[in-house]
Design a protein around this motif. Structure first.
Motif, PDB file in Angstrom:
ATOM      1  N   TYR B  33      -4.992 -97.381  -0.371  1.00 37.89           N
ATOM      2  CA  TYR B  33      -4.430 -95.880  -0.589  1.00 37.89           C
ATOM      3  C   TYR B  33      -5.133 -94.967   0.179  1.00 37.89           C
ATOM      4  N   TYR B  35      -5.815 -90.788   0.720  1.00 39.81           N
ATOM      5  CA  TYR B  35      -5.607 -89.493   0.040  1.00 39.81           C
ATOM      6  C   TYR B  35      -6.070 -88.402   0.996  1.00 39.81           C
ATOM      7  N   PHE B  45      -2.445 -87.531  -3.117  1.00 37.33           N
ATOM      8  CA  PHE B  45      -2.058 -89.059  -2.818  1.00 37.33           C
ATOM      9  C   PHE B  45      -1.078 -88.736  -1.603  1.00 37.33           C
ATOM     10  N   TRP B  48       0.476 -95.525  -0.198  1.00 34.72           N
ATOM     11  CA  TRP B  48      -0.172 -96.727  -0.637  1.00 34.72           C
ATOM     12  C   TRP B  48       0.566 -98.056  -0.006  1.00 34.72           C
ATOM     13  N   ASN B  56       4.646 -96.956  -1.711  1.00 34.89           N
ATOM     14  CA  ASN B  56       4.852 -95.599  -2.183  1.00 34.89           C
ATOM     15  C   ASN B  56       4.385 -94.420  -1.128  1.00 34.89           C
ATOM     16  N   LEU B  90      -9.405 -89.732   2.675  1.00 35.18           N
ATOM     17  CA  LEU B  90     -10.120 -90.839   2.059  1.00 35.18           C
ATOM     18  C   LEU B  90      -9.020 -92.007   1.733  1.00 35.18           C
ATOM     19  N   PHE B 100      -5.020 -99.995  -9.213  1.00 32.43           N
ATOM     20  CA  PHE B 100      -6.134 -98.982  -9.119  1.00 32.43           C
ATOM     21  C   PHE B 100      -7.000 -98.927 -10.186  1.00 32.43           C
ATOM     22  N   ALA B 103     -10.541 -99.728  -8.187  1.00 31.12           N
ATOM     23  CA  ALA B 103     -10.515 -99.338  -6.758  1.00 31.12           C
ATOM     24  C   ALA B 103     -11.779 -98.668  -6.226  1.00 31.12           C
ATOM     25  N   PHE B 105     -13.650 -96.169  -3.150  1.00 31.88           N
ATOM     26  CA  PHE B 105     -13.226 -95.452  -1.957  1.00 31.88           C
ATOM     27  C   PHE B 105     -14.169 -95.652  -0.711  1.00 31.88           C
TER      28      PHE B 105
END
Lengths: 114, 114
Positions: B33, B35, B45, B48, B56, B90, B100, B103, B105
């Motif tokens: 993902y 961000y 967001f 993905w 997405n 991120l 998620f 998840a 980071f």
């Protein structure tokens, strides 16, 4: 659309007290809520996840509650320490384009004074 | 075990240029993902990816694009950079089946557009 609201004002508390942070959401209740900690310039770190059928979750000095009636989650840090000073984010999955996207609130800054 | 790694940590570009940001997920994680976190704002967001496919996309213009490689690492490309693109980018990774809920980071790439 769903909104996630966290208090934008910083929370200042004295060391040893309990910090309580709030995450409110509109519309539908998500299947789960997450809380993250983020330090300046760093990526968020996952703390706790609470599911819609759980009222409360604990991990060491952390406690999260989930009230689907009030559409609110509370995040508590007991016996707070200056090292707990950070921004705390809540997140939940939101429906988008046939899937669920993790969506974050803006976060609340916590400052613990010695 | 290595966590999510992002490179570079800092990137300075001129308006109109292109930026490429990279993310290596935790070993075994197939979902990535992306961000954007602009100063004072929450995590927004972007994209993905899972199993090499875009699953997405957030509400960003087409000049934000990316891809996921067979080893599940990912690139985020931002074309025709604008000053407002300055932000912390991120990346997070997770197992496909956990989505998620679990998840992690990376530390982010600080992009500055001048």
């Amino acid at each position: 659309s769903q909104k996630i609201e966290q208090n934008s004002e910083a929370l200042n508390i004295q060391e040893g007290k309990t910090a309580t942070l709030t995450c409110n959401y509109t519309n539908y209740s998500p299947a789960y809520l997450q809380w993250y900690r983020q330090d300046p310039g760093r990526g968020p770190v996952f703390l706790l996840l609470i599911r819609e059928n759980e009222k409360e979750k604990r991990k060491e000095r952390l406690k999260v509650t989930f009230d689907t009636t009030l559409k609110q989650s509370l995040f508590h840090i007991t016996a707070s320490q200056p090292a707990d000073s950070a921004t705390y984010l809540c997140a939940q999955p939101q429906a988008s384009g046939g899937s669920y996207i993790p969506t974050f609130g803006r976060g609340t800054s916590l400052i613990v004074h010695p | 075990e290595a966590g999510v790694t992002q490179s570079p940590t800092h990137l300075i570009k001129t308006r109109g240029q292109q930026a490429t940001l990279r993310c290596s997920p935790i070993s075994g994680h197939t979902s990535v993902y992306w961000y954007q976190q602009a100063l004072g704002l929450g995590l927004q967001f972007l994209l993905w990816y899972d199993e090499g496919e875009e699953r997405n996309r957030g509400n960003f213009p087409p000049r934000f694009s990316g891809r996921q490689f067979p080893n599940y690492s990912s690139e985020l490309n931002v074309n025709a950079l604008e000053l407002e693109d300055s932000a912390l980018y991120l990346c997070a990774s997770s197992l496909r089946e956990t989505l998620f809920t679990e998840a992690f980071f990376g530390q982010g790439t600080r992009l500055t557009v001048v």
